[in-house]
Design a protein around this motif. Sequence first.
Motif, PDB file in Angstrom:
ATOM      1  N   ASN A   1       0.803  -1.229   0.000  1.00 50.89           N
ATOM      2  CA  ASN A   1       0.000   0.000   0.000  1.00 50.89           C
ATOM      3  C   ASN A   1       0.834   1.276   0.000  1.00 50.89           C
ATOM      4  O   ASN A   1       0.287   2.379   0.052  1.00 50.89           O
ATOM      5  N   ILE A   2       2.141   1.137  -0.043  1.00 47.32           N
ATOM      6  CA  ILE A   2       2.994   2.332  -0.116  1.00 47.32           C
ATOM      7  C   ILE A   2       2.805   3.008  -1.467  1.00 47.32           C
ATOM      8  O   ILE A   2       2.860   2.364  -2.525  1.00 47.32           O
ATOM      9  N   LYS A   3       2.586   4.283  -1.434  1.00 49.49           N
ATOM     10  CA  LYS A   3       2.396   5.035  -2.675  1.00 49.49           C
ATOM     11  C   LYS A   3       3.732   5.157  -3.413  1.00 49.49           C
ATOM     12  O   LYS A   3       4.797   5.218  -2.791  1.00 49.49           O
ATOM     13  N   PRO A   4       3.669   5.198  -4.754  1.00 45.63           N
ATOM     14  CA  PRO A   4       4.910   5.278  -5.535  1.00 45.63           C
ATOM     15  C   PRO A   4       5.831   6.418  -5.106  1.00 45.63           C
ATOM     16  O   PRO A   4       7.037   6.225  -4.973  1.00 45.63           O
ATOM     17  N   ASP A   5       5.268   7.593  -4.871  1.00 46.69           N
ATOM     18  CA  ASP A   5       6.101   8.735  -4.478  1.00 46.69           C
ATOM     19  C   ASP A   5       6.766   8.496  -3.128  1.00 46.69           C
ATOM     20  O   ASP A   5       7.912   8.915  -2.908  1.00 46.69           O
ATOM     21  N   ASP A   6       6.067   7.848  -2.224  1.00 45.14           N
ATOM     22  CA  ASP A   6       6.654   7.549  -0.910  1.00 45.14           C
ATOM     23  C   ASP A   6       7.790   6.537  -1.047  1.00 45.14           C
ATOM     24  O   ASP A   6       8.812   6.649  -0.360  1.00 45.14           O
ATOM     25  N   PHE A   7       7.612   5.550  -1.928  1.00 46.45           N
ATOM     26  CA  PHE A   7       8.667   4.559  -2.139  1.00 46.45           C
ATOM     27  C   PHE A   7       9.917   5.220  -2.720  1.00 46.45           C
ATOM     28  O   PHE A   7      11.049   4.929  -2.295  1.00 46.45           O
ATOM     29  N   ILE A   8       9.704   6.120  -3.665  1.00 49.18           N
ATOM     30  CA  ILE A   8      10.845   6.823  -4.264  1.00 49.18           C
ATOM     31  C   ILE A   8      11.557   7.671  -3.211  1.00 49.18           C
ATOM     32  O   ILE A   8      12.793   7.622  -3.085  1.00 49.18           O
ATOM     33  N   ARG A   9      10.780   8.425  -2.450  1.00 46.73           N
ATOM     34  CA  ARG A   9      11.376   9.335  -1.461  1.00 46.73           C
ATOM     35  C   ARG A   9      12.033   8.565  -0.317  1.00 46.73           C
ATOM     36  O   ARG A   9      13.179   8.864   0.060  1.00 46.73           O
ATOM     37  N   ASP A  10      11.332   7.560   0.224  1.00 48.35           N
ATOM     38  CA  ASP A  10      11.811   6.901   1.441  1.00 48.35           C
ATOM     39  C   ASP A  10      12.849   5.816   1.179  1.00 48.35           C
ATOM     40  O   ASP A  10      13.749   5.608   2.004  1.00 48.35           O
ATOM     41  N   VAL A  11      12.704   5.110   0.062  1.00 43.00           N
ATOM     42  CA  VAL A  11      13.586   3.970  -0.191  1.00 43.00           C
ATOM     43  C   VAL A  11      14.665   4.304  -1.220  1.00 43.00           C
ATOM     44  O   VAL A  11      15.859   4.248  -0.913  1.00 43.00           O
ATOM     45  N   ILE A  12      14.253   4.656  -2.428  1.00 45.74           N
ATOM     46  CA  ILE A  12      15.231   4.851  -3.505  1.00 45.74           C
ATOM     47  C   ILE A  12      16.207   5.977  -3.182  1.00 45.74           C
ATOM     48  O   ILE A  12      17.422   5.835  -3.361  1.00 45.74           O
ATOM     49  N   THR A  13      15.674   7.092  -2.687  1.00 45.99           N
ATOM     50  CA  THR A  13      16.570   8.201  -2.354  1.00 45.99           C
ATOM     51  C   THR A  13      16.903   8.234  -0.866  1.00 45.99           C
ATOM     52  O   THR A  13      18.054   8.477  -0.494  1.00 45.99           O
ATOM     53  N   GLY A  14      15.929   7.961  -0.005  1.00 47.10           N
ATOM     54  CA  GLY A  14      16.148   8.082   1.431  1.00 47.10           C
ATOM     55  C   GLY A  14      17.060   7.026   2.009  1.00 47.10           C
ATOM     56  O   GLY A  14      18.064   7.337   2.662  1.00 47.10           O
ATOM     57  N   LYS A  15      16.730   5.753   1.776  1.00 46.06           N
ATOM     58  CA  LYS A  15      17.518   4.655   2.347  1.00 46.06           C
ATOM     59  C   LYS A  15      18.721   4.279   1.485  1.00 46.06           C
ATOM     60  O   LYS A  15      19.794   3.953   1.989  1.00 46.06           O
ATOM     61  N   ILE A  16      18.516   4.289   0.164  1.00 46.65           N
ATOM     62  CA  ILE A  16      19.544   3.789  -0.747  1.00 46.65           C
ATOM     63  C   ILE A  16      20.471   4.896  -1.230  1.00 46.65           C
ATOM     64  O   ILE A  16      21.685   4.733  -1.280  1.00 46.65           O
ATOM     65  N   GLY A  17      19.903   6.019  -1.602  1.00 49.11           N
ATOM     66  CA  GLY A  17      20.717   7.094  -2.178  1.00 49.11           C
ATOM     67  C   GLY A  17      21.160   6.768  -3.590  1.00 49.11           C
ATOM     68  O   GLY A  17      22.323   6.943  -3.955  1.00 49.11           O
ATOM     69  N   ALA A  18      20.213   6.308  -4.415  1.00 49.01           N
ATOM     70  CA  ALA A  18      20.548   5.919  -5.782  1.00 49.01           C
ATOM     71  C   ALA A  18      20.858   7.135  -6.640  1.00 49.01           C
ATOM     72  O   ALA A  18      20.172   8.155  -6.564  1.00 49.01           O
ATOM     73  N   CYS A  19      21.886   6.990  -7.455  1.00 51.58           N
ATOM     74  CA  CYS A  19      22.171   8.038  -8.439  1.00 51.58           C
ATOM     75  C   CYS A  19      21.665   7.618  -9.821  1.00 51.58           C
ATOM     76  O   CYS A  19      21.564   8.448 -10.724  1.00 51.58           O
ATOM     77  N   GLU A  20      21.377   6.329  -9.960  1.00 49.24           N
ATOM     78  CA  GLU A  20      20.813   5.827 -11.213  1.00 49.24           C
ATOM     79  C   GLU A  20      19.985   4.584 -10.918  1.00 49.24           C
ATOM     80  O   GLU A  20      20.379   3.754 -10.099  1.00 49.24           O
ATOM     81  N   VAL A  21      18.842   4.482 -11.597  1.00 52.14           N
ATOM     82  CA  VAL A  21      17.958   3.326 -11.440  1.00 52.14           C
ATOM     83  C   VAL A  21      17.779   2.683 -12.810  1.00 52.14           C
ATOM     84  O   VAL A  21      17.415   3.361 -13.777  1.00 52.14           O
ATOM     85  N   ILE A  22      18.043   1.388 -12.874  1.00 55.14           N
ATOM     86  CA  ILE A  22      17.907   0.632 -14.120  1.00 55.14           C
ATOM     87  C   ILE A  22      16.862  -0.463 -13.895  1.00 55.14           C
ATOM     88  O   ILE A  22      17.022  -1.301 -13.006  1.00 55.14           O
ATOM     89  N   VAL A  23      15.797  -0.439 -14.681  1.00 55.38           N
ATOM     90  CA  VAL A  23      14.706  -1.400 -14.504  1.00 55.38           C
ATOM     91  C   VAL A  23      14.257  -1.949 -15.849  1.00 55.38           C
ATOM     92  O   VAL A  23      14.620  -1.432 -16.910  1.00 55.38           O
ATOM     93  N   GLY A  24      13.438  -2.999 -15.790  1.00 49.82           N
ATOM     94  CA  GLY A  24      12.901  -3.602 -16.999  1.00 49.82           C
ATOM     95  C   GLY A  24      11.770  -2.790 -17.595  1.00 49.82           C
ATOM     96  O   GLY A  24      11.175  -1.911 -16.947  1.00 49.82           O
ATOM     97  N   HIS A  25      11.443  -3.112 -18.845  1.00 51.05           N
ATOM     98  CA  HIS A  25      10.463  -2.357 -19.620  1.00 51.05           C
ATOM     99  C   HIS A  25       9.085  -2.328 -18.962  1.00 51.05           C
ATOM    100  O   HIS A  25       8.382  -1.324 -19.007  1.00 51.05           O
ATOM    101  N   ASN A  26       8.693  -3.427 -18.323  1.00 50.67           N
ATOM    102  CA  ASN A  26       7.351  -3.523 -17.736  1.00 50.67           C
ATOM    103  C   ASN A  26       7.334  -3.253 -16.237  1.00 50.67           C
ATOM    104  O   ASN A  26       6.353  -3.572 -15.561  1.00 50.67           O
TER     105      ASN A  26
END
Length: 315
Positions: A100-125
């Motif tokens: 139920n985590i909203k996409p923006d919350d996941f980006i803010r809290d995990v991708i940038t907050g916890k991980i500190g990603a400078c680049e994200v590489i994902v599959g087409h789907n």
Amino acid sequence: MVIIKGLGNIKDKKGDVILTIGNFDGVHIGHQKILKAVAERARSLNRTSVAITFDPHPVRVLAPERGLRLITPFAEKVRLIGIYGIDIVLCIKFSRDFSNIKPDDFIRDVITGKIGACEVIVGHNYAFGKGKKGTTGLLRRRGKKHGFNVRVIRNARLFCDVVSSSRIRSLLARGRVCEASWLLGRPYMIGGKVIKGAGKGNKLLKIPTANISTSYELVPKEGVYAVKIGLGDSILDGVANIGRNPTFGENLMSYEAHIFDFSGDILGKDIRVYFIDRIRDERTFPDIRALHEGIMKDIEFTREIMRTKKYPAVV
């Protein structure tokens, strides 16, 4: 490779991370394409490659009625991810609350907050967040806001169709292990322990077999298979039977393998069975002699397969 289980076990924000996210069940050639891109990018920039995956599989939480069977148990999945060059695997426990985590919350809290990603590489789907409303387009837009780049890898295709975990499951359920192996980039494998059997193979047929107890969920269709057998660091040829031994009037499912040119005691040892090709359906023979002749033909046919057939290397 470092394995971190749970967001709470991230001690420090990593920073300068090349990140990918996915379930990666099977770690097939489509997943490998993404993982290799992440690892290569991280090496070229002297940064850390991180793969986020989930346990349990989201389908088991959100749609348990589907009875999803995993291609690769968690430990095997992580081992394979490491083979393709990832530095850190972060396993997030998947739950309904997490879904139920909203996409923006996941980006803010995990991708940038916890991980500190400078680049994200994902599959087409790739899709993420509540209701899978997080798309690659949204990820690109938020990347500009939060300061990370996004790269989308196109789906791998083989035999005129997209490579997917569901397609591999379907092939294995039909016994089409050879096709599945090309999608996986390696022969499909189940691991287990050699247990004591009834001894019929050696006593009655003079063909010793290793009876296998396995916790792997996805076992190919019942039948006889040409296989490679992994024992420690050795990889040996063999023939395996998945079925109920109808000639002996049995009904319990069993997994057994005859290892060519091998006579050691492996009771209690760990064993790996790599499926190369399907030889035939399991059948009922009229008597022990006919069964013995049938198995000898299977062995001869398997030796020919190993000499002539092309198949991916064991990983």
